[in-house]
Scaffold this active site. Structure first.
Site, PDB file in Angstrom:
ATOM      1  N   CYS A 172       0.883  -1.100  -0.003  1.00  0.00           N
ATOM      2  CA  CYS A 172      -0.057  -0.151  -0.031  1.00  0.00           C
ATOM      3  C   CYS A 172       0.895   1.282   0.026  1.00  0.00           C
ATOM      4  O   CYS A 172       1.547   1.550  -1.031  1.00  0.00           O
ATOM      5  CB  CYS A 172      -1.020   0.044   1.109  1.00  0.00           C
ATOM      6  SG  CYS A 172      -2.356   1.001   0.871  1.00  0.00           S
TER       7      CYS A 172
ATOM      8  N   HIS B 246      -3.713  -5.221   1.063  1.00  0.00           N
ATOM      9  CA  HIS B 246      -3.176  -5.633   2.491  1.00  0.00           C
ATOM     10  C   HIS B 246      -4.008  -7.060   2.641  1.00  0.00           C
ATOM     11  O   HIS B 246      -4.739  -7.764   1.918  1.00  0.00           O
ATOM     12  CB  HIS B 246      -4.259  -4.718   3.397  1.00  0.00           C
ATOM     13  CG  HIS B 246      -3.854  -3.321   3.367  1.00  0.00           C
ATOM     14  ND1 HIS B 246      -2.463  -2.985   3.913  1.00  0.00           N
ATOM     15  CD2 HIS B 246      -4.346  -2.363   3.224  1.00  0.00           C
ATOM     16  CE1 HIS B 246      -2.527  -1.614   3.837  1.00  0.00           C
ATOM     17  NE2 HIS B 246      -3.543  -1.092   3.334  1.00  0.00           N
TER      18      HIS B 246
END
Length: 534
Positions: A365, A458
């Protein structure tokens, strides 16, 4: 057991608020433990936290963002998490401001003064906040009411301490919620910190008479030693407050669920301390995670730590990368700020040297975004165009709309699933291969250039076969004789951990008294403990 609770058809189910004498007293763990214990009894139970402040969040199936602790509590309850379980989520972007996520969607940035209504004492400012507070309280009580209509019981988690008297008038998560919903409160205290009797007494004595009338008992957490030595103090506490202690939970390592914030790898302790499993191959694999500012979803590396022979640690100095076989740049709520931090500490140069030497680096991310060539950010930091580390052929532009998704795909020939929470939109301009594809030749996310990998997903490392394939590649690039164990199941480890929490409640709490509170509500005649709220 289920017959003892409400019958279906619109009746409201039972409820309990788990408050704490302090932050990190064990509210999240106790809430999860009660949920698992009730679920094992056949009770339809759900968790609830009205307002959460956390950078560790999760995306539900309907695309709503909630705290990861509530998602794990839902797993403990064996139900699917929804936005109803955490209607207000605050995601700090600095020491003074947070992004406000309402019913799973971001609604803007707000300063702490603005959110808590400290408007300089002006009547107009106070009136403005009064409306906001009433609206938020109405939202959270509506969500709780809907859950109570759906489930036999709802176990609510408070935040911080209910005796934070400076925040009482704005409270929608502790006694404000308990008063609005008329549910009993159990206060948890961490005896390992010391002063638990004073904390229980002081917490109660600082509440107003109306709030005290809802505090039904206490729960001691993290006790070491012979519980009979504690009993005289518990009796004295009951004499002073008129309230019983509902259990004494023993200190047990590695019981943390996906926490709100911190630098702890929540499953690492459990795996290390339960078996201390040696590596499956000849060597261990060392993973260094950069402890960037405003780190988000640090639990992404839990699945690595669950692997036998994988040693995970958080680092903040360049020299700590020297012996690492894999360096992870994790997610962050402040990508540009974290990038500056890496450069200030010499970590950026150390990561670049690793890449030049062909040593593995993974960005997740915000970490993925930092590895790119350029970041255009007029949303999060409002810094404009900033040079990235230049280790991946990626250009990132921050969009006003946040991406919230639960994607699935394929990586390294294995199925992989994850969840996305980001404003940054990545444009991949090259690289050796896409990181994650749809299995039919279409790239979905991320890329690889040499030994540097990046993805927005994630939780992808929780996919067991993909994690093993990735670790094999890392070991090969690092020149380590490390072999992933063929049978590590992250989901199984998580279930075992949740069962241990349920065992704690079943074996060490007064479950009959807990059931009475949940089913019957606040006991009558609880005495007032002076002086009460000032």
């Amino acid at each position: 057991m289920n017959g003892r609770f409400k019958a279906s058809g619109g009746a409201v189910g039972g409820g309990l608020l788990v408050a704490g004498t302090t932050s990190d007293a064990g509210k999240s763990v106790v809430t999860a433990g009660i949920c698992r214990w009730l679920a094992r009894q056949g009770v339809r139970v759900a968790p609830f936290k009205a307002q959460n402040m956390s950078l560790n969040s999760f995306v539900t199936r309907e695309g709503a963002e909630i705290g990861r602790a509530q998602a794990m509590q839902a797993a403990a309850a064996r139900v699917e998490p929804t936005a109803l379980m955490n209607p207000v989520l605050l995601k700090p972007g600095s020491d003074r401001s947070s992004q406000v996520v309402l019913l799973g969607k971001p609604v803007g940035e707000l300063s702490a003064r603005g959110y808590f209504g400290q408007a300089g004492g002006s009547s107009s400012g106070k009136a403005l906040y009064a409306g906001r507070r009433e609206e938020l309280l109405g939202t959270v009580t509506d969500c709780l009411q809907e859950l109570r209509r759906t489930y036999d019981a709802v176990i609510c988690e408070g935040a911080g301490s209910p005796a934070e008297i400076n925040l009482r008038r704005t409270d929608i998560v502790n006694m404000g919620l308990a008063r609005a919903a008329r549910i009993p409160v159990m206060v948890v205290g961490d005896i390992d910190r010391g002063g638990v009797f004073a904390s229980f007494f002081g917490t109660t004595a600082l509440l107003s008479k109306e709030d005290q009338a809802l505090v039904a008992g206490y729960l001691v957490n993290k006790f070491r030693g012979d519980v009979t030595l504690l009993e005289p103090g518990l009796e004295m506490l009951r004499g002073l407050t008129g309230r019983q202690t509902l259990g004494v939970l023993p200190f047990s390592h590695g019981l943390g669920i996906d926490e709100e914030d911190g630098l702890r790898v929540s499953l690492r302790g459990a795996v290390r301390e339960s078996v201390v499993t040696p590596p499956h191959g000849a060597e261990v694999l060392r993973v260094a995670v950069a402890a960037v500012p405003l780190m988000s979803n640090f639990t992404d590396v839990d699945a690595l730590a669950a692997e036998p022979g994988v040693v995970v640690r958080f680092v903040d100095r360049a020299e700590e990368l020297a012996d690492a076989d894999l360096v992870v740049l994790p997610g962050t709520r402040g990508t540009v700020r974290a990038l500056e931090w890496l450069r200030e500490r010499g970590l950026a140069d150390a990561v670049a040297r690793r890449a030049a030497e062909g040593r593995p680096v993974l960005g997740i991310c915000g970490g993925y975004q930092m590895l790119g060539e350029r970041i255009e950010d007029d949303i999060e930091s409002k810094a404009g165009t900033v040079d990235g580390l230049g280790l991946l052929p990626v250009r990132v532009r921050f969009a006003a709309e946040k991406t919230l998704a639960r994607p699935v795909g394929e990586a390294l020939g294995e199925p992989v699933a994850g969840y996305e929470i980001h404003h940054g939109v990545a444009e991949v301009t090259g690289g050796d291969e896409e990181f994650i594809s749809d299995g039919r030749g279409r790239g979905l996310d991320g890329c690889r250039a040499g030994s540097v990998w990046g993805t927005h997903w994630h939780g992808s490392l929780e996919s067991d076969s993909f994690r093993r394939a990735f670790l094999r590649r890392v070991a090969a690039d690092a020149g380590r004789a490390f072999v992933p164990a063929p049978d590590t199941s992250f989901a199984t480890l998580r279930e075992e951990q949740l069962d241990r929490l349920g065992d704690l409640i079943e074996e060490h709490a007064d479950t009959a008294a807990l059931l009475r509170l949940i089913e019957e509500g606040v006991p009558e005649g609880l005495p007032f403990v002076p002086p009460g709220a000032p």
